[in-house]
Design an enzyme around this catalytic site. Sequence first.
Site, short mmCIF file in Angstrom:
data_model
loop_
_atom_site.label_atom_id
_atom_site.label_comp_id
_atom_site.label_asym_id
_atom_site.label_seq_id
_atom_site.Cartn_x
_atom_site.Cartn_y
_atom_site.Cartn_z
N CYS A 95 0.79 -1.22 0.00
CA CYS A 95 0.00 0.00 0.00
C CYS A 95 0.84 1.29 0.00
O CYS A 95 1.39 1.63 -1.03
CB CYS A 95 -0.99 -0.04 1.16
N ARG A 129 -12.52 6.29 -1.36
CA ARG A 129 -11.55 5.32 -0.88
C ARG A 129 -11.93 3.93 -1.38
O ARG A 129 -13.12 3.59 -1.44
CB ARG A 129 -11.51 5.31 0.66
N HIS A 192 -3.44 -5.69 2.51
CA HIS A 192 -3.15 -5.77 3.94
C HIS A 192 -3.80 -7.06 4.44
O HIS A 192 -4.30 -7.86 3.68
CB HIS A 192 -3.79 -4.60 4.68
#
Length: 240
Positions: A95, A129, A192
Site C-alpha cells: 500500500c 476510498r 493488507h
Amino acid sequence: MSEKMITIVQLYSHDMNIYGDWGNVLTIMRRLEWHGYTPRLVEYNPGDAFPSEADIIIGGGGQDAGQDKIQADLQKISKTLHALADDNTPMLVICGLYQMFGKFFKTQDGHIIEGISLLDIETHAGSERLTGNIVTRSHLFGELIGYENHSGQTFLGNNVQPLGRVIKGAGNNGQDDSEGACFKNVIGSYLHGSVLPKNPALADHLIEKAVIRKYGEFTPTVIDDRFAELARAVALKRPR
Ligand code: GLN
C-alpha cells in the site's frame, strides 16, 4: 538453531505499518525457522544507518501523513534499494510503501509525495476510498486474499507486471482489474490483512528467493498449513 541466517529489514516500522502489516514480518520469521533458517530482524526508521546485510525487505502501508514523514529519508536510501533490487533481493511493499516505490503519489489535496521509481507505476488519489476485502488471482501464487484501504489509484507502466487480477474488490485502481506490481524480485501490493499469514505461497516465494540468493539452494520443509487454509476459507466467504 540453524547457523544459516536470513536478515529481514522492515522499512519504516514506526510510520508505515498499518492494518496488521507487522504480521508479514512475523510470518516470514516463523516460516524461516520452520524451513530451517535463523531469522534476524532489523527495523529501519528515518535517520538510521542502513543495515549492511539485507536478505528480505518488507514495508507496509501508512496514512498520507506517514508517507510525508518518511519521504525525504526514503530518497536517501533510494540508491541502496535500487542496488539491492538489481541484485535480486526479494522485497514486499504494501500500500503506502508500494505507492512510494513507484514514481509518485498525488494526494487528494494535490500535493506530490515523491517515490523512488523502483517500480514503473504512478498513483493519483481518487475521490472515493477503495476499501474492503479483496481476492485476486495470481499466475504465480493462485488466489491471493487480503484487505485493501486506499485513496490512491495506481496505474502500471510497461516495465512491471501485475501481481494478480481482481476477482473481488478494487485492486490497483478499480478500473483495469490489475492488482499489485512485480519487477525482478520486488513485489508491491495493496493487500493488507496481513497478507502473508493467509497467503503462505507468497511468503515462501520471498523466502526461497532470499535463501537461493544467499546460500545457492533451497530445500523447503513441508509445513502444516491447516490454520492458514482455514483462515483462507473464512476470508473467502466474507462479503466485500
Ligand atoms: N495513504 C495512502 C492512500 O490512502 C496509502 C494508504 C495505505 O497504506 N493503506 O492511498
